[in-house]
Design a protein around this motif. Structure first.
Motif, PDB file in Angstrom:
ATOM      1  N   ALA A 369       0.819  -1.219   0.000  1.00 59.22           N
ATOM      2  CA  ALA A 369       0.000   0.000   0.000  1.00 59.22           C
ATOM      3  C   ALA A 369       0.850   1.265   0.000  1.00 59.22           C
ATOM      4  CB  ALA A 369      -0.936  -0.012   1.207  1.00 59.22           C
ATOM      5  N   SER A 370       1.935   1.272   0.774  1.00 52.52           N
ATOM      6  CA  SER A 370       2.719   2.506   0.908  1.00 52.52           C
ATOM      7  C   SER A 370       3.538   2.827  -0.334  1.00 52.52           C
ATOM      8  CB  SER A 370       3.630   2.417   2.137  1.00 52.52           C
ATOM      9  OG  SER A 370       2.866   2.527   3.327  1.00 52.52           O
ATOM     10  N   LEU A 371       3.744   1.861  -1.216  1.00 53.57           N
ATOM     11  CA  LEU A 371       4.440   2.156  -2.465  1.00 53.57           C
ATOM     12  C   LEU A 371       3.630   3.162  -3.278  1.00 53.57           C
ATOM     13  CD1 LEU A 371       4.857   1.336  -5.725  1.00 53.57           C
ATOM     14  CD2 LEU A 371       6.845   1.752  -4.258  1.00 53.57           C
ATOM     15  N   HIS A 372       2.315   3.044  -3.255  1.00 48.57           N
ATOM     16  CA  HIS A 372       1.463   3.992  -3.973  1.00 48.57           C
ATOM     17  C   HIS A 372       1.539   5.374  -3.342  1.00 48.57           C
ATOM     18  CE1 HIS A 372      -0.302   0.747  -6.376  1.00 48.57           C
ATOM     19  NE2 HIS A 372      -0.169   0.029  -5.272  1.00 48.57           N
ATOM     20  N   ASP A 373       1.678   5.438  -2.023  1.00 47.68           N
ATOM     21  CA  ASP A 373       1.873   6.725  -1.350  1.00 47.68           C
ATOM     22  C   ASP A 373       3.209   7.347  -1.747  1.00 47.68           C
ATOM     23  OD1 ASP A 373      -0.555   6.463   0.082  1.00 47.68           O
ATOM     24  OD2 ASP A 373       0.434   5.274   1.620  1.00 47.68           O
ATOM     25  N   GLU A 374       4.229   6.514  -1.888  1.00 46.72           N
ATOM     26  CA  GLU A 374       5.541   7.023  -2.301  1.00 46.72           C
ATOM     27  C   GLU A 374       5.474   7.627  -3.697  1.00 46.72           C
ATOM     28  OE1 GLU A 374       9.727   7.806  -1.902  1.00 46.72           O
ATOM     29  OE2 GLU A 374       8.124   7.388  -0.470  1.00 46.72           O
ATOM     30  N   LEU A 375       4.737   6.998  -4.598  1.00 50.19           N
ATOM     31  CA  LEU A 375       4.591   7.555  -5.939  1.00 50.19           C
ATOM     32  C   LEU A 375       3.939   8.935  -5.882  1.00 50.19           C
ATOM     33  CD1 LEU A 375       3.447   4.419  -7.987  1.00 50.19           C
ATOM     34  CD2 LEU A 375       5.748   5.371  -7.754  1.00 50.19           C
ATOM     35  N   ALA A 376       2.923   9.076  -5.042  1.00 49.95           N
ATOM     36  CA  ALA A 376       2.270  10.377  -4.894  1.00 49.95           C
ATOM     37  C   ALA A 376       3.239  11.424  -4.344  1.00 49.95           C
ATOM     38  CB  ALA A 376       1.049  10.251  -3.994  1.00 49.95           C
ATOM     39  N   LEU A 377       4.093  11.029  -3.427  1.00 50.97           N
ATOM     40  CA  LEU A 377       5.065  11.969  -2.868  1.00 50.97           C
ATOM     41  C   LEU A 377       6.132  12.351  -3.896  1.00 50.97           C
ATOM     42  CD1 LEU A 377       5.396  10.488   0.724  1.00 50.97           C
ATOM     43  CD2 LEU A 377       4.541  12.777   0.131  1.00 50.97           C
ATOM     44  N   LEU A 378       6.511  11.414  -4.752  1.00 50.31           N
ATOM     45  CA  LEU A 378       7.461  11.755  -5.816  1.00 50.31           C
ATOM     46  C   LEU A 378       6.849  12.781  -6.765  1.00 50.31           C
ATOM     47  CD1 LEU A 378       9.011   8.262  -6.642  1.00 50.31           C
ATOM     48  CD2 LEU A 378      10.074  10.135  -5.363  1.00 50.31           C
ATOM     49  N   VAL A 379       5.561  12.637  -7.061  1.00 52.96           N
ATOM     50  CA  VAL A 379       4.886  13.636  -7.883  1.00 52.96           C
ATOM     51  C   VAL A 379       4.835  14.975  -7.150  1.00 52.96           C
ATOM     52  CG1 VAL A 379       2.678  14.262  -8.933  1.00 52.96           C
ATOM     53  CG2 VAL A 379       3.572  11.941  -9.201  1.00 52.96           C
TER      54      VAL A 379
END
Length: 462
Positions: A369-379
């Motif tokens: 789940a947190s991998l998707h949060d990391e993608l949002a933070l990279l954006v």
């Protein structure tokens, strides 16, 4: 022949026989293929899978030939995701939870940067043999650190000979790379760097305050984790900051650099030199912005419950409680997070290669789940959605030397794929709208993914 219909691509129906030759095993019919390399979408394509491989990508036809046809019109196809900083076996029993959970969230590859070597190598081999569910793994085993390490399961070394011996032992034990940590003296760090080159194994990890970030990059460290060393490397007070951090090591403590001080002493020339070296040396950054956000959020109390809490058992929660009680550590993390977000954007614009990673199971960081949060933070940091996707797809493949078989949706590549309900190039949050996953050509529909997540939840309760 089967045709899978409906928005979840799961209903069956008839399809005409192929006129000549054996059909592919699966066709994803009329799917929108996301090209992470160009940031474009190839609309309404029939993607054929034969065995483990993508065998064709052609404009959609009215009657695609395949043993199984998945009606995917309006859906979006991306490569399987990677989490490039995980710990699946640092705590006994957690791999039974974390490995299936990652698959349930479309994470089909992972780099384990500190776990029990025997356990994580066994898991890697079982997954490769098909006897265990989980992503393909690249592993380091236990990290290597100095005698004052804050990590209780580190391989501690005190001499040049011990440092070199641990590099060889990890390599012989099945590790794919060596992880260095924050309490290594300069001499021990350089000994590991030298022995890793002799053995032919990469070394990655934290940047010890005994060396500068520029020195670590020039010495050949393949990745920097969590931005450690990078923040200080942009400051004209770098030498003093590192000396203070090294003094904390002598007390068997870990000290974050002071964010306000770094902001007040930023040096544009030093920053340009450092980021230029990262780009030139291909020193990959794994910023794990999600872990600093989550740990830092503890200054305001325990975060609100989320669905992924069900994957966290009592042993992990005990560790979370202990870390959350470290007030200085939490406050330092909280203060550094906004600075790290800014620096990631600067590094991206400077051409520094970036990989997506989470650092689960640190506090309130979850498998998959947190991998998707990391993608949002990279954006949020300034990466376009396509670049953020590359950090979790084609860039891990390039980093690992697997671009010929993984990382993009292309003919001849392994069919590690994720089928989404929305376009992630429009909104990166659409990576969470998973309708199905294909792992090595094996289809896992939404019901199968939900069963995996239920299995992970049950394992967390044991």
């Amino acid at each position: 022949m089967k045709r899978l219909l409906g928005p979840a691509a799961l209903l069956l129906g008839a399809c005409a026989k192929p006129p000549t030759g054996p059909p592919p095993d699966v066709v994803l019919a009329a799917v929108n293929v996301v090209d992470v390399t160009t940031g474009l979408v190839r609309q309404a394509m029939d993607v054929s899978i034969t065995g483990r491989l993508i065998s064709a990508i052609v404009p959609a036809t009215s009657k695609p030939r395949a043993t199984t046809v998945i009606e995917a019109r309006g859906l979006y196809l991306i490569p399987g995701l990677w989490d490039m900083h995980v710990h699946v076996a640092t705590i006994p029993g957690t791999s039974a939870v974390f490995l299936p959970a990652m698959i349930g969230y479309g994470v089909l590859g992972a780099r384990d940067t500190h776990s029990n070597l025997d356990s994580v190598v066994a898991a890697k081999r079982a997954i490769a043999a098909g006897s265990r569910v989980g992503p393909r793994l690249f592993v380091s085993g236990e990290l290597v650190d100095g005698v004052n390490s804050v990590n209780p399961t580190a391989r501690r070394v005190a001499t040049d000979a011990e440092a070199r011996a641990q590099v060889r032992a990890l390599h012989e034990g099945g590790a794919d790379f060596v992880k260095v940590y924050s309490a290594l003296s300069r001499d021990l760090y350089l000994a590991i760097a030298d022995e890793a080159k002799k053995v032919g194994i990469p070394y990655t990890g934290h940047v010890t305050p005994a060396v500068t970030a520029l020195e670590a990059s020039n010495a050949g460290q393949r990745t920097f984790e969590h931005m450690i060393g990078v923040e200080a490397g942009t400051s004209r007070d770098e030498a003093v900051i590192l000396a203070e951090n090294w003094a904390a090591v002598a007390k068997k403590a870990f000290k974050w650099s002071d964010a306000a001080r770094i902001r007040g002493t930023r040096d544009s020339a030093k920053t340009a030199t450092l980021f230029g070296a990262f780009a030139r040396n291909q020193t990959w950054q794994v910023p794990t912005l999600i872990v600093t956000r989550q740990i830092g959020s503890l200054v305001d109390g325990v975060p609100a419950a989320v669905p992924a809490d069900r994957f966290i058992g009592q042993s992990v929660r005990g560790m979370w409680t202990a870390m959350g009680s470290m007030a200085d550590f939490v406050k330092g993390t909280h203060d550094l997070h906004p600075l790290d977000v800014e620096l990631v954007g600067e590094m991206f614009r400077a051409g520094v290669p970036i990989l997506a990673g989470t650092d689960f199971p640190n506090p309130y960081v979850y498998p998959g789940a947190s991998l998707h949060d990391e993608l949002a933070l990279l954006v949020k940091a300034g990466l376009p959605p396509a670049a953020a996707l590359r950090a979790a797809t084609s860039e891990p493949a390039r980093f690992l030397g697997l671009s010929d078989s993984l990382g993009t949706v292309a003919v001849g590549k392994v069919a590690d794929l994720v089928l989404l309900a929305g376009d992630p190039l429009v909104d990166i949050a659409n990576t969470t709208a998973i309708r199905a996953v294909m792992q090595g050509g094996r289809l896992l529909d939404r019901a199968a993914l939900d069963r995996l997540l239920a299995d992970a939840e049950a394992a967390a309760k044991r």
